[in-house]
Design an enzyme around this catalytic site. Structure first.
Site, PDB file in Angstrom:
ATOM      1  CG  ASP A   8      -0.523  -0.079   2.511  1.00 21.36           C
ATOM      2  OD1 ASP A   8       0.853   0.250   2.463  1.00 21.36           O
ATOM      3  OD2 ASP A   8      -1.012   0.125   3.438  1.00 21.36           O
ATOM      4  CG  HIS A   9      -0.589   5.187   1.575  1.00 17.30           C
ATOM      5  ND1 HIS A   9      -1.765   4.101   1.735  1.00 17.30           N
ATOM      6  CD2 HIS A   9      -0.648   5.289   2.800  1.00 17.30           C
ATOM      7  CE1 HIS A   9      -2.380   4.293   2.865  1.00 17.30           C
ATOM      8  NE2 HIS A   9      -1.510   5.158   3.487  1.00 17.30           N
ATOM      9  CB  CYS A  66       1.210  -2.471   4.889  1.00 22.10           C
ATOM     10  SG  CYS A  66       1.127  -3.369   6.160  1.00 22.10           S
ATOM     11  N   GLY A  67       2.595  -0.228   6.161  1.00 22.39           N
ATOM     12  CA  GLY A  67       3.509   0.525   7.239  1.00 22.39           C
ATOM     13  C   GLY A  67       4.150  -0.432   8.436  1.00 22.39           C
ATOM     14  CB  THR A  68       2.727  -2.588  10.938  1.00 19.70           C
ATOM     15  OG1 THR A  68       1.645  -2.856  10.292  1.00 19.70           O
ATOM     16  CG2 THR A  68       2.629  -1.249  11.616  1.00 19.70           C
ATOM     17  N   GLY A  69       3.354  -4.353   8.172  1.00 17.62           N
ATOM     18  CA  GLY A  69       3.335  -5.502   7.871  1.00 17.62           C
ATOM     19  C   GLY A  69       2.296  -6.208   8.220  1.00 17.62           C
ATOM     20  N   GLY A  71      -1.245  -5.418   8.853  1.00 19.45           N
ATOM     21  CA  GLY A  71      -2.409  -5.556   8.142  1.00 19.45           C
ATOM     22  C   GLY A  71      -2.357  -6.321   6.965  1.00 19.45           C
ATOM     23  CG  MET A  72       0.183  -5.756   3.526  1.00 18.99           C
ATOM     24  SD  MET A  72      -0.662  -5.990   2.042  1.00 18.99           S
ATOM     25  CE  MET A  72      -0.079  -4.536   1.004  1.00 18.99           C
ATOM     26  CG  HIS A  99      10.162 -24.889  12.324  1.00 19.32           C
ATOM     27  ND1 HIS A  99      10.361 -24.923  13.597  1.00 19.32           N
ATOM     28  CD2 HIS A  99      11.113 -25.869  11.791  1.00 19.32           C
ATOM     29  CE1 HIS A  99      11.460 -25.647  14.070  1.00 19.32           C
ATOM     30  NE2 HIS A  99      12.016 -25.969  12.775  1.00 19.32           N
ATOM     31  NE  ARG A 133       9.678 -31.314  15.159  1.00 20.28           N
ATOM     32  CZ  ARG A 133      11.117 -31.115  14.549  1.00 20.28           C
ATOM     33  NH1 ARG A 133      11.414 -31.921  13.717  1.00 20.28           N
ATOM     34  NH2 ARG A 133      11.842 -30.248  15.016  1.00 20.28           N
ATOM     35  CG  HIS A 134       8.460 -28.730  11.053  1.00 27.00           C
ATOM     36  ND1 HIS A 134       8.122 -28.054  12.424  1.00 27.00           N
ATOM     37  CD2 HIS A 134       9.389 -29.204  11.065  1.00 27.00           C
ATOM     38  CE1 HIS A 134       9.416 -28.266  13.001  1.00 27.00           C
ATOM     39  NE2 HIS A 134      10.213 -28.905  12.070  1.00 27.00           N
TER      40      HIS A 134
HETATM   41  C1  RB5 Z   1      -1.488   2.887   6.534  1.00 26.96           C
HETATM   42  O1  RB5 Z   1      -1.837   4.018   7.079  1.00 26.96           O
HETATM   43  C2  RB5 Z   1      -1.280   1.718   7.484  1.00 26.96           C
HETATM   44  O2  RB5 Z   1      -2.265   1.561   8.309  1.00 26.96           O
HETATM   45  C3  RB5 Z   1      -1.028   0.387   6.808  1.00 26.96           C
HETATM   46  O3  RB5 Z   1       0.273   0.786   5.889  1.00 26.96           O
HETATM   47  C4  RB5 Z   1      -0.475  -0.736   7.511  1.00 26.96           C
HETATM   48  O4  RB5 Z   1       0.534  -0.497   8.581  1.00 26.96           O
HETATM   49  C5  RB5 Z   1      -1.666  -1.625   8.171  1.00 26.96           C
HETATM   50  O5  RB5 Z   1      -1.397  -2.619   8.985  1.00 26.96           O
END
Ligand code: RB5
Length: 151
Positions: A8-9, A66-69, A71-72, A99, A133-134
């Site tokens: 995303d952005h 994404c910003g944190t990974g 949400g994706m 694993h 096992r995995h």
């Molecule tokens: C976008 O502002 C942010 O929420 C998105 O990139 C992501 O971090 C969501 O998990």
């Protein structure tokens, strides 16, 4: 190995750095966006498109940024057959493959610098699944959820 990548952005810059790195390594990578022309994008849309393409067998693995990974990963894991993981170091990345047989790596541009992110990507792509096992445990995960024969 056929790879897909999207962001995303919030993950656009890191996605571009990773894509360039993969191309320099001679890997095949398809970029599903988001493009520079789009100011804001909803990460679930990109997670869905890429996850469905992975499950359909068009790609071996994918990287979502994404910003944190986070949400994706939440969105991608809604698609049956996807095992998406957010990793913040190389150990997690290697274990996610060895694993958990993860097929999507999610990364956060607001969490990781490009050097570490690329090292995490390389560890993910280079580490084989150990099976055994995995696989039994992954079969149990695949069986989780509502019983389709009940109700
Ligand atoms: C976008 O502002 C942010 O929420 C998105 O990139 C992501 O971090 C969501 O998990």
């Amino acid at each position: 190995m056929k790879l897909a990548i999207a962001s995303d952005h919030g993950g656009r810059k890191l996605k571009k750095a990773i894509r360039l790195h993969l191309l320099e390594k001679g890997l095949s990578v398809r970029d599903f966006g988001v493009g520079d022309d789009v100011e804001r994008a909803d990460y679930p849309d990109y997670a869905q498109t890429v996850s469905e393409a992975v499950v359909a067998g068009q790609f071996d693995m994918a990287i979502l940024v994404c910003g944190t990974g986070l949400g994706m990963a939440i969105a991608a894991n809604k698609v049956k057959g996807i095992r998406a993981v957010t990793c913040t170091d190389e150990f997690m990345s290697r274990m996610a493959r060895a694993h958990n047989n993860a097929n999507i790596l999610t990364l956060g541009e607001r969490v990781l610098g490009p050097g570490l992110a690329i090292a995490i990507v390389d560890a993910f792509l280079e580490t084989p699944f150990e099976g055994g096992r995995h696989q039994d445990r992954l079969n149990k995960i695949a069986g989780l959820g509502p019983d389709p024969t009940s109700g």
